[in-house]
Scaffold this motif. Structure first.
Motif, short mmCIF file in Angstrom:
data_model
loop_
_atom_site.label_atom_id
_atom_site.label_comp_id
_atom_site.label_asym_id
_atom_site.label_seq_id
_atom_site.Cartn_x
_atom_site.Cartn_y
_atom_site.Cartn_z
N GLU A 14 0.72 -1.14 0.07
CA GLU A 14 -0.01 -0.08 0.04
C GLU A 14 0.76 1.14 0.21
O GLU A 14 0.47 2.35 -0.54
N ARG A 15 2.08 1.26 0.96
CA ARG A 15 2.70 2.26 0.85
C ARG A 15 3.60 2.39 -0.50
O ARG A 15 3.55 3.51 -1.04
N PHE A 16 3.74 1.58 -1.16
CA PHE A 16 4.71 1.45 -2.51
C PHE A 16 3.43 2.12 -3.36
O PHE A 16 3.97 3.15 -4.24
N ALA A 17 2.13 1.74 -3.52
CA ALA A 17 1.13 2.45 -4.33
C ALA A 17 1.14 4.00 -4.13
O ALA A 17 1.15 4.82 -5.23
N ALA A 18 1.22 4.41 -2.70
CA ALA A 18 1.08 5.63 -2.32
C ALA A 18 2.17 6.55 -2.90
O ALA A 18 1.87 7.74 -3.14
N ALA A 19 3.12 6.01 -2.68
CA ALA A 19 4.59 6.44 -3.14
C ALA A 19 4.73 6.99 -4.47
O ALA A 19 5.12 7.98 -4.92
N GLU A 20 4.21 5.99 -5.27
CA GLU A 20 4.06 6.15 -6.64
C GLU A 20 3.29 7.40 -7.32
O GLU A 20 3.86 8.25 -8.12
N ASP A 21 2.33 7.43 -6.48
CA ASP A 21 1.03 8.43 -6.73
C ASP A 21 1.56 9.78 -6.37
O ASP A 21 1.63 10.94 -7.00
N ALA A 22 2.68 9.98 -5.25
CA ALA A 22 2.88 11.14 -4.81
C ALA A 22 3.99 11.63 -5.10
O ALA A 22 4.40 12.89 -5.33
N PHE A 23 5.00 10.72 -5.71
CA PHE A 23 6.45 11.04 -6.23
C PHE A 23 6.51 10.57 -7.75
O PHE A 23 7.35 9.51 -7.71
N PRO A 24 5.87 11.10 -8.35
CA PRO A 24 6.20 10.58 -9.99
C PRO A 24 7.53 10.79 -10.51
O PRO A 24 8.18 10.18 -11.45
N GLU A 25 8.39 11.55 -9.89
CA GLU A 25 9.81 11.86 -10.18
C GLU A 25 10.73 10.86 -9.77
O GLU A 25 11.66 10.65 -10.24
N LEU A 26 10.40 9.94 -8.93
CA LEU A 26 11.32 9.08 -8.22
C LEU A 26 11.04 7.65 -8.69
O LEU A 26 9.62 7.25 -8.68
N SER A 27 12.03 6.86 -8.72
CA SER A 27 11.67 5.32 -8.49
C SER A 27 11.24 4.81 -7.25
O SER A 27 11.68 5.28 -6.27
N VAL A 28 10.21 3.97 -7.29
CA VAL A 28 9.84 3.42 -6.01
C VAL A 28 10.27 1.94 -6.14
O VAL A 28 9.89 1.12 -6.81
N GLU A 29 11.16 1.54 -5.19
CA GLU A 29 11.44 -0.04 -5.20
C GLU A 29 11.16 -0.81 -3.88
O GLU A 29 10.69 -0.19 -2.86
N VAL A 30 10.83 -2.28 -4.14
CA VAL A 30 10.34 -2.93 -3.13
C VAL A 30 11.62 -3.59 -2.49
O VAL A 30 12.55 -4.14 -3.23
N VAL A 31 11.66 -3.67 -1.30
CA VAL A 31 12.81 -4.30 -0.60
C VAL A 31 12.18 -5.10 0.46
O VAL A 31 11.14 -4.81 1.22
N GLU A 32 12.82 -6.29 0.78
CA GLU A 32 12.34 -7.14 1.85
C GLU A 32 13.10 -7.09 3.12
O GLU A 32 12.60 -7.09 4.03
N ASP A 33 14.58 -6.62 3.05
CA ASP A 33 15.56 -6.89 4.03
C ASP A 33 16.50 -5.70 3.98
O ASP A 33 16.65 -4.99 2.99
#
Length: 675
Positions: A158-177
């Motif tokens: 959910e935070r990933f989706a919100a970040a993509e909407d809020a920051f179209p300028e940046l890459s948003v990456e998924v990390v596990e650890d």
């Protein structure tokens, strides 16, 4: 606010307004510039929406202009205002002024006019205001640009989706650890972790834990703020000039704004920092500096070899060959000092050319090794490492400077937007003030009947009608200073007679323009005006030629609506008799005037059949006349102000009278008696 409740706003426009920050304020203030930033909304459409919001706020149904000719007069009035604006915004903004029956809206605009005219004396006398206004435009959002030196990281979908909407300028990456963060840190100059769970992790590189990132976008992407100010630099500077020249309170420190704008380039890059400039130059010049340093070393070494005689006896030569010696060995034995000097020169050039600091100079030492070789060559791995270090230092300093400057500019953004809005409003104020001055206008007095809510006075009895003193129409095709002033007062249904080209139609135009301007809340081109607050304006222009049966029927249907309309209307009609035969026309006009009298309407009908209409009407119709004083050199001499209760003579009668003066036969006297 329910946007679709605004007249003229449909589902699509409402959705666009919902995406706009400050939409309700903009609608309340008629801020066309802000409304035009809504997706798909042009400035022209924004003005229509703003006008609709004003109408809704004042309970106005928008039906004041009841005919096409009435709307043409309104557009003519707007054109007079538009011609006096400097900015495109101002030309659109004046369209939010419109004629209305609403007393509250009229009062609102009159308050604006009072402010405009009070401030205009100092402003309009200083050309600096108008010159500065030429550079002011509504602020524009910059295009979204990708920022590739940093990324956002999260393990939450959910935070990933919100970040993509809020920051179209940046890459948003998924990390596990933590390992995932470490991998990202090797690829990006800065990694911003959005999850609290990563707090306290020990990872090489610039990794920041910001669970609150979405609430502080300007800190995460300072480029957004810098791009906004870079994009609008010239507009802001022009608005600052307007504020200073016009003497308005800017709401922010203009020197601070200018200083901040001086620190950002047109592409959003921070400028003026010496250290950042050094790093930018060093990165850009690195390859050229290394190549030049090699040339410096090799040129010195080559010169040293040319100037020196090197002698090797047979035993030494055989020994060197047996040992597999190369030229390096010869250099080491015979030219060691010269080689060392050449390498020192290369290192010195690299340090000086790139202005390397002491902690960076070590790379220059290692870039050119002490082991003799010819030609001298740099160690690519060392230069690559130096390049990485310089770029990292550059990016980190640039990021810090961006954050610091963005923090300064963020606090100036709202005041800057207000600064531009206020400057654009100065243009509108000046246009209204110049209109009033150019046409020697005055604010009219509204005369309300006793039963009218919010009445100003009950002068002239029932409060109906209009009185114009010294009125001059700016719509005539002559210079305004050459327009003859007109005095005219009318109340109730009235016939206006007069000679051809005597000014009957111009009198109707003047009355229509005065009423339109007055009920827009604007000043009118006259010495004094008193009028009722009319409910509607019906203006019918002269029909060209007799109508056929179908068109005649359609015209009568129009007047059926006029006769049954709301009370206290103003009806202006130019030579309705031209629609059919004179005998029938007189009866029709008489019937219409009777209906208007019953409805307490004010009406002026221009007609050459005033006597016939009066005879056909079942009440005493007032007849006014524009009197021709005579003929001079074949030209009419006319008193442009209608005379009350006077049937004006026609042009043929004047001509016959002139002929009778110079003729003794009695023929023209006989003709004259027929009038």
């Amino acid at each position: 606010m329910e946007f679709e409740a605004i007249p003229g706003v449909g589902e699509k426009t409402a959705a666009a307004l919902a995406e706009l920050d400050g939409a309700e304020r903009a609608l309340e203030e008629g801020d066309v510039a802000t409304l035009a930033r809504a997706p798909g909304l042009s400035e022209g459409r924004a003005a229509v929406v703003a006008r609709g919001a004003i109408r809704r706020r004042h309970g106005d149904d928008g039906g004041f202009l009841a005919t096409g000719r009435a709307r043409e007069v309104y557009e003519d009035a707007l054109d007079l205002l538009r011609e006096r604006t400097v900015t495109d915004y101002g030309a659109k903004r004046v369209a939010t002024f419109y004629p209305t029956q609403s007393a509250s809206r009229i009062s609102e605009v009159r308050a604006f006019v009072d402010r405009a005219t009070d401030r205009a004396t100092d402003r309009d006398s200083d050309p600096a205001v108008r010159n500065a206004l030429a550079g002011v435009e509504p602020l524009e959002p910059p295009p979204t640009r990708r920022v590739r030196d940093r990324c956002l990281a999260t393990a939450d979908a959910e935070r990933f989706a919100a970040a993509e909407d809020a920051f179209p300028e940046l890459s948003v990456e998924v990390v596990e650890d933590t390992r995932g963060l470490a991998e990202l840190a090797r690829s990006y100059a800065t990694v911003i972790a959005l999850d609290e769970r990563f707090a306290g992790v020990d990872v090489d590189g610039d990794v920041r834990i910001r669970p609150d990132a979405l609430e502080h976008p300007d800190e995460i992407v300072p480029e957004r703020v810098l791009a906004f100010f870079a994009r609008n630099r010239s507009r802001l500077l022009a608005a600052a000039e307007v504020a200073e020249a016009a003497g308005i309170s800017p709401g922010c420190d203009l020197d601070a704004l200018r200083n901040a704008l001086d620190r950002v380039d047109d592409d959003g890059t921070v400028v003026g920092d010496v250290e950042l400039g050094r790093l930018l130059t060093a990165v850009g010049d690195l390859d050229a500096a290394v190549s030049t340093a090699e040339s410096v070393a090799n040129d010195r070494l080559r010169d040293a070899i040319r100037e020196r005689d090197v002698t090797i006896d047979g035993t030494d030569f055989l020994s060197l060959v047996e040992q597999g010696a190369r030229v390096d060995s010869l250099l080491d034995r015979e030219l060691a000092d010269e080689y060392a000097d050449a390498v020192d020169a290369a290192r010195g050039h690299l340090v000086e050319a790139l202005d390397l600091k002491p902690e960076e100079a070590g790379f220059a030492e290692r870039a050119f090794p002490e082991d003799p070789a010819f030609p001298v060559a740099h160690e690519e791995s060392v230069i690559s490492r130096l390049r990485t270090e310089l770029k990292t230092a550059r990016d980190r300093r640039a990021a810090r400077l961006k954050r610091e400057l963005a923090a300064d500019l963020s606090g100036l953004r709202d005041p800057a937007e207000s600064l531009v809005r206020d400057a654009l409003e100065v243009d509108v104020e000046l246009a209204v003030a110049r209109f009033a001055a150019d046409f020697e206008c005055t604010l009219p007095t509204f005369v309300e009947s006793d039963e009218s809510e919010g009445s100003e006075s009950d002068a002239d009895g029932d409060g109906h009608g209009i009185t114009i003193e010294g009125g001059r129409s700016p719509l005539l095709n002559v210079d305004f200073e050459n327009v003859d002033p007109v005095d005219y007062a009318v109340s109730g249904p009235t016939l206006l007679s007069g000679v051809n080209s005597g000014g009957k139609t111009s009198t109707l135009d003047l009355a229509a323009l005065v009423v339109v301007l007055a009920q827009m809340g604007l000043p009118v081109p006259a010495d004094r005006v008193e009028l009722a607050r009319f409910s509607e304006l019906h203006y019918y222009a002269k029909t060209q030629g007799t109508l056929d049966a179908g068109a005649f029927e359609s015209t009568l249907r129009d007047f059926r609506g006029v006769a049954d309309g709301a009370e206290n209307r103003l009806v202006l009609v130019d030579e309705l008799e031209s629609i059919t035969e004179p005998g029938a026309s007189a009866k029709i006009v008489a019937g219409i005037l009777e209906a208007l009298a019953e409805q307490a309407a004010t009406a002026v009908f221009v007609s050459h059949l005033a006597r016939e209409i009066s005879e056909a009407a079942d009440f005493d119709v007032a007849v006014d006349g524009i009197e021709a004083l005579g003929l001079e050199d074949g030209e009419l001499v006319v008193n442009r102000s209608p005379v009350k209760d006077h049937l004006a003579r026609s042009t043929p009668e004047l001509i016959v009278e002139k002929l009778a003066e110079d003729d003794g036969s009695g023929f023209y006297d006989r003709l004259l008696r027929k009038f």
